[in-house]
Write a protein that holds these residues in place. Structure first.
Motif, PDB file in Angstrom:
ATOM      1  N   GLY A 260      32.511  45.527  37.261  1.00 30.54           N
ATOM      2  CA  GLY A 260      31.155  45.315  37.182  1.00 30.54           C
ATOM      3  C   GLY A 260      30.427  45.201  38.155  1.00 30.54           C
ATOM      4  O   GLY A 260      31.145  44.958  39.445  1.00 30.54           O
ATOM      5  N   GLU A 261      29.034  44.964  38.477  1.00 31.57           N
ATOM      6  CA  GLU A 261      28.282  44.390  39.442  1.00 31.57           C
ATOM      7  C   GLU A 261      28.600  42.888  39.713  1.00 31.57           C
ATOM      8  O   GLU A 261      28.829  42.352  38.603  1.00 31.57           O
ATOM      9  CB  GLU A 261      26.962  44.711  39.354  1.00 31.57           C
ATOM     10  CG  GLU A 261      26.702  46.248  39.411  1.00 31.57           C
ATOM     11  CD  GLU A 261      25.185  46.568  39.362  1.00 31.57           C
ATOM     12  OE1 GLU A 261      24.350  45.482  39.089  1.00 31.57           O
ATOM     13  OE2 GLU A 261      24.790  47.750  39.751  1.00 31.57           O
ATOM     14  N   ASN A 262      28.646  42.557  40.851  1.00 33.03           N
ATOM     15  CA  ASN A 262      28.442  41.197  41.196  1.00 33.03           C
ATOM     16  C   ASN A 262      29.681  40.324  40.537  1.00 33.03           C
ATOM     17  O   ASN A 262      29.442  38.994  40.161  1.00 33.03           O
ATOM     18  CB  ASN A 262      27.341  40.558  40.933  1.00 33.03           C
ATOM     19  CG  ASN A 262      26.135  41.341  41.762  1.00 33.03           C
ATOM     20  OD1 ASN A 262      26.264  41.571  42.681  1.00 33.03           O
ATOM     21  ND2 ASN A 262      25.040  41.618  41.037  1.00 33.03           N
ATOM     22  N   CYS A 263      31.060  40.839  40.625  1.00 35.69           N
ATOM     23  CA  CYS A 263      31.937  40.156  39.914  1.00 35.69           C
ATOM     24  C   CYS A 263      33.190  39.946  40.876  1.00 35.69           C
ATOM     25  O   CYS A 263      33.176  40.640  41.858  1.00 35.69           O
ATOM     26  CB  CYS A 263      32.505  40.736  38.623  1.00 35.69           C
ATOM     27  SG  CYS A 263      33.304  42.258  39.117  1.00 35.69           S
ATOM     28  N   LEU A 264      33.990  38.936  40.511  1.00 32.15           N
ATOM     29  CA  LEU A 264      35.200  38.489  41.411  1.00 32.15           C
ATOM     30  C   LEU A 264      36.160  39.364  40.898  1.00 32.15           C
ATOM     31  O   LEU A 264      36.463  39.868  40.016  1.00 32.15           O
ATOM     32  CB  LEU A 264      35.496  37.185  41.161  1.00 32.15           C
ATOM     33  CG  LEU A 264      34.597  36.042  41.637  1.00 32.15           C
ATOM     34  CD1 LEU A 264      35.069  34.996  41.472  1.00 32.15           C
ATOM     35  CD2 LEU A 264      34.069  36.209  42.910  1.00 32.15           C
ATOM     36  N   ILE A 265      37.037  39.865  42.054  1.00 29.96           N
ATOM     37  CA  ILE A 265      38.129  40.719  42.062  1.00 29.96           C
ATOM     38  C   ILE A 265      39.357  39.970  42.574  1.00 29.96           C
ATOM     39  O   ILE A 265      39.158  39.758  43.759  1.00 29.96           O
ATOM     40  CB  ILE A 265      38.153  42.072  42.743  1.00 29.96           C
ATOM     41  CG1 ILE A 265      36.621  42.850  41.783  1.00 29.96           C
ATOM     42  CG2 ILE A 265      39.102  43.041  42.658  1.00 29.96           C
ATOM     43  CD1 ILE A 265      36.200  43.878  43.080  1.00 29.96           C
ATOM     44  N   LEU A 266      40.433  39.547  41.927  1.00 27.71           N
ATOM     45  CA  LEU A 266      41.528  38.828  42.274  1.00 27.71           C
ATOM     46  C   LEU A 266      42.761  39.863  42.527  1.00 27.71           C
ATOM     47  O   LEU A 266      43.047  40.615  41.767  1.00 27.71           O
ATOM     48  CB  LEU A 266      41.909  37.870  41.513  1.00 27.71           C
ATOM     49  CG  LEU A 266      41.135  36.688  41.135  1.00 27.71           C
ATOM     50  CD1 LEU A 266      39.406  37.127  40.861  1.00 27.71           C
ATOM     51  CD2 LEU A 266      41.612  35.651  39.987  1.00 27.71           C
ATOM     52  N   LEU A 267      43.543  39.805  43.617  1.00 24.90           N
ATOM     53  CA  LEU A 267      44.669  40.401  43.918  1.00 24.90           C
ATOM     54  C   LEU A 267      45.904  39.480  44.511  1.00 24.90           C
ATOM     55  O   LEU A 267      45.679  38.510  45.254  1.00 24.90           O
ATOM     56  CB  LEU A 267      44.446  41.543  45.118  1.00 24.90           C
ATOM     57  CG  LEU A 267      45.410  42.065  45.792  1.00 24.90           C
ATOM     58  CD1 LEU A 267      46.372  43.214  44.624  1.00 24.90           C
ATOM     59  CD2 LEU A 267      45.347  42.818  46.939  1.00 24.90           C
TER      60      LEU A 267
END
Length: 417
Positions: A260-267
């Motif tokens: 979604g918009e303005n969310c955190l993405i963890l890798l």
């Protein structure tokens, strides 16, 4: 004379020469790497009076010899191929039709076809197959190091180990000598680690550039995997990419969830990269289009604080218990969702040692000493109990004679700091 001709004159298989010529191999003496690792295993065997080991984990076979063949398949179908190693003999038992793959390796004295003692291969005759395998390999071990020798095993099915013990050998676990061997890297090995990291960092940059609201986690993760393979990496060991509400708690694998918009993405990369060396660092990104929120920045800065504190206390000679006592104190709100380790060894995969949080040391920890030549990954996961999002950060570093050297160089996100 070309480098390829040079190898051919000395009996090295052309495929091996091509690996040595690959861009990521420039200025690395891969033969020296392979011989160092083989010597490390033999030295640890000698310390424990182990006359022979049978290695079936494809990572350990690659460590001891440099050879690789269908690694993921071999992990699932052990023992599809295995290595018999003594103080002066290295015999690789290779999968059917694949004997030519080990030609030219200075770490392999002989290649023979493997005999797969598994239920899938033998069906109801599995017990007879295991006993036949044990008799054959037992005769070979006896001829090389004597009847009744101490033999180290790992990842063989139970029936094979029982049958080999019945042949009169003392059976011990091979994990300790192999893990201790792998834990200390040579200077040439570190060049392999760095080559793997630089390739993985380029792949992460490709993935980061593909981030946009509306893409699925799987689509984003596939960019990383494609880029890793294109740079001669082996595979991604996990699928640890998640976003928004799927980022807390940690360990949720990539899915068809739409970012979604303005969310955190963890890798967490967990990449078995070029030369078989693990590139293991973690980053957290923001999908935009707006700036991160105060809550998102708080999570990120808290994870950075934990990461930098624990990196700063690492030094040669520090015991694992001392590290645990000095490690960053996790605030109560984040403690239930903490990462299960504070730091861990890293080589061809995650490896010895595991360094535990202070609160976990009594139940799970063990003591030892941080030594020069170890490569360690320092971990942080910050996600509040019941919170919507979390942050995952991790750095890979080398323990030197005087301190530490940072190996993972992918930048952090300025907007989140």
């Amino acid at each position: 004379m070309s480098k390829l001709d040079w190898h051919a004159d000395r009996g090295t298989h052309p495929d091996l020469a091509l690996l040595d010529l690959a861009p990521e191999s420039v200025d690395i003496d891969l033969a020296a790497v392979r011989l160092y690792r083989l010597g490390r295993v033999r030295a640890e065997m000698n310390k424990r009076d182990i006359g022979a080991v049978i290695l079936s984990d494809p990572i350990n076979i690659r460590y001891a010899t440099g050879t690789r063949n269908m690694q993921v398949f071999s992990m699932r179908n052990a023992p599809a191929r295995y290595l018999l190693l003594t103080a002066d003999k290295s015999i690789l038992f290779e999968f059917t039709g694949c004997l030519h793959l080990a030609e030219g390796y200075e770490t392999v004295d002989e290649v023979r076809p493997s005999s797969t003692a598994s239920f899938v291969a033998a069906g109801a005759d599995i017990e007879a197959r295991e006993k036949a395998w044990a008799a054959d390999i037992g005769n070979l071990i006896a001829a090389l190091v004597g009847k009744g020798a101490r033999v180290g095993l790992e990842r063989l099915n139970a029936g094979s180990a029982i049958a080999l013990k019945a042949e009169g050998f003392e059976i011990v676990d091979a994990q300790e000598p192999v893990e201790m061997a792998r834990s200390i890297k040579s200077d040439e090995e570190i060049k392999c680690v760095i080559a793997s990291l630089r390739a993985t960092e380029a792949a992460v940059a490709d993935m980061r550039a593909a981030i946009r609201p509306g893409i699925t986690e799987n689509e984003l993760w596939s960019v990383l995997h494609q880029s890793v393979i294109a740079r001669n990496g082996d595979y991604c060991e996990t699928r640890l990419l998640n976003s928004g509400p799927r980022s807390n708690p940690w360990f949720q694998e990539s899915s068809s969830h739409v970012i979604g918009e303005n969310c955190l993405i963890l890798l967490d990369t967990d990449v078995v990269g070029c030369h078989g060396y693990y590139s293991d660092f973690s980053r957290t990104f923001h999908s935009g289009p707006d700036k991160p929120t105060d809550d998102q920045r708080t999570l990120y800065k808290t994870a950075l604080e934990q990461l930098h504190h624990n990196m700063d206390i690492l030094k040669p000679g520090l015991t694992f218990r001392e590290y645990s006592d000095k490690a960053w104190n996790i605030p109560e709100i984040y403690e239930p969702n903490r990462y299960y380790l504070s730091a861990h060894g890293c080589g061809m995969t995650g490896e010895y040692p595991y360094l535990y949080h202070h609160r976990d040391f009594a139940d799970a920890g063990y003591d030892g000493v941080v030594e020069p030549g170890m490569t360690l990954c320092v971990e942080s996961y910050i996600g509040a109990t019941g919170g919507r999002e979390g942050v995952k950060l991790e750095q890979q570093l080398l323990i030197t004679e005087t301190g530490t050297e940072l190996l993972s160089l992918f930048p952090f996100e300025e907007d989140l700091m």
